[in-house]
Motif scaffolding. Structure first.
Motif, PDB file in Angstrom:
ATOM      1  N   ALA A 186      -4.933   5.282  -3.211  1.00 44.73           N
ATOM      2  CA  ALA A 186      -4.473   5.375  -1.822  1.00 44.73           C
ATOM      3  C   ALA A 186      -4.352   6.831  -1.383  1.00 44.73           C
ATOM      4  O   ALA A 186      -4.704   7.187  -0.253  1.00 44.73           O
ATOM      5  N   THR A 220      -1.509   5.719   1.706  1.00 41.06           N
ATOM      6  CA  THR A 220      -2.677   6.097   2.504  1.00 41.06           C
ATOM      7  C   THR A 220      -2.242   6.777   3.791  1.00 41.06           C
ATOM      8  O   THR A 220      -2.742   7.855   4.160  1.00 41.06           O
ATOM      9  N   THR A 264      -3.067   2.306  -8.076  1.00 43.78           N
ATOM     10  CA  THR A 264      -2.871   1.980  -6.658  1.00 43.78           C
ATOM     11  C   THR A 264      -2.405   3.211  -5.894  1.00 43.78           C
ATOM     12  O   THR A 264      -2.930   3.528  -4.815  1.00 43.78           O
ATOM     13  N   PHE A 279      -0.032   0.710  -1.253  1.00 43.28           N
ATOM     14  CA  PHE A 279      -1.329   1.317  -0.947  1.00 43.28           C
ATOM     15  C   PHE A 279      -1.369   1.802   0.497  1.00 43.28           C
ATOM     16  O   PHE A 279      -1.786   2.940   0.772  1.00 43.28           O
TER      17      PHE A 279
END
Length: 255
Positions: free
Chosen positions: A97, A10, A93, A6
């Motif tokens: 993200a 991100t 996930t 994640f």
């Protein structure tokens, strides 16, 4: 492990949108050193943004794009990276993200160009830093363009990774050389297929920043063109999944 995935996605997607949005802002907002340098400059800027985003998200395989993640899912791959199986939880996930990272990157781009956004500029130019839009608005054909361009992106990425397609190593990220290859691919897509719609080729790249545009305190920004917003989400998903399906048929034969 999913926490690392994640964070990696991100950060990588935020880097993509900070640099990609930045090259657009440098081109189309007033009182910039790069004002008016043109679409080719934007193409190379986005390619380099992809290069940086893929490199810094090495831990997660450098997807930074839900269409890539869904393409890998559709391809029949068993792991996204070593120890991370392809399943519903890991897929969500990745995508969550990527959406968060795209929003963060767009906000950082706005902060970097805050005074230019505060200056006099057409509302359409301000939105153009954050989100894509068509030159000729036709929902069906805009959708087709985005699907085709994203198909090229995902299928070529999967083809380049065919030797490790079902293995434990990252499917997308092959180090500096692989990141450079993806960057050049994105430049090529922009040069060849980017004219009609601005080549979102990434649902997170368009939707996350469009949300940022809607909520940020930008003077005289106008609307966020939500009537068009579904096209750069649905089109890339269609293209990415079709690329994965074709990869499932063709690429394992070469393993």
């Amino acid at each position: 492990m999913l926490g690392t995935i994640f964070l990696s996605e991100t950060v990588g997607t935020a880097m993509l949108l900070l640099l990609g949005g930045g090259v657009v802002a440098n081109n189309i907002l007033p009182r910039n050193k790069g004002a008016g340098t043109g679409f080719l400059h934007v193409n190379f800027g986005w390619g380099l943004a992809v290069f940086a985003g893929v490199l810094v998200s090495y831990a997660s395989g450098g997807h930074i794009n839900p269409a890539v993640t869904l393409g890998i899912l559709a391809s029949g791959a068993t792991q996204y990276v070593e120890g991370v199986p392809v399943d519903a939880v890991s897929t969500l996930t990745y995508i969550s993200a990527q959406m968060l990272g795209a929003f963060i990157g767009a906000v950082l781009c706005w902060l970097a160009y805050k005074k230019q956004f505060d200056d006099e500029a057409p509302a359409g130019a301000k939105l153009g830093v954050f989100a894509t839009g068509p030159e000729i608005r036709n929902p069906l054909w805009n959708l087709v363009t985005e699907a085709i361009a994203t198909f090229v992106l995902v299928f070529v990425v999967l083809s380049a990774s065919a030797g490790r397609f079902f293995g434990a190593t990252p499917v997308v990220n092959l180090g500096w050389l692989g990141a450079l290859g993806v960057a050049l691919l994105v430049v090529g897509i922009g040069i060849s297929l980017g004219g009609p719609t601005g080549y979102a080729i990434n649902p997170a790249r368009d939707l996350g920043p469009r949300i940022a545009h809607a909520v940020l305190p930008i003077p005289n920004k106008g609307g966020s063109d939500w009537s068009y917003a579904w096209i750069p989400v649905v089109g890339p998903i269609i293209g990415g999944v079709l690329a994965g399906v074709l990869a499932r048929v063709l690429l394992p034969m070469g393993l």
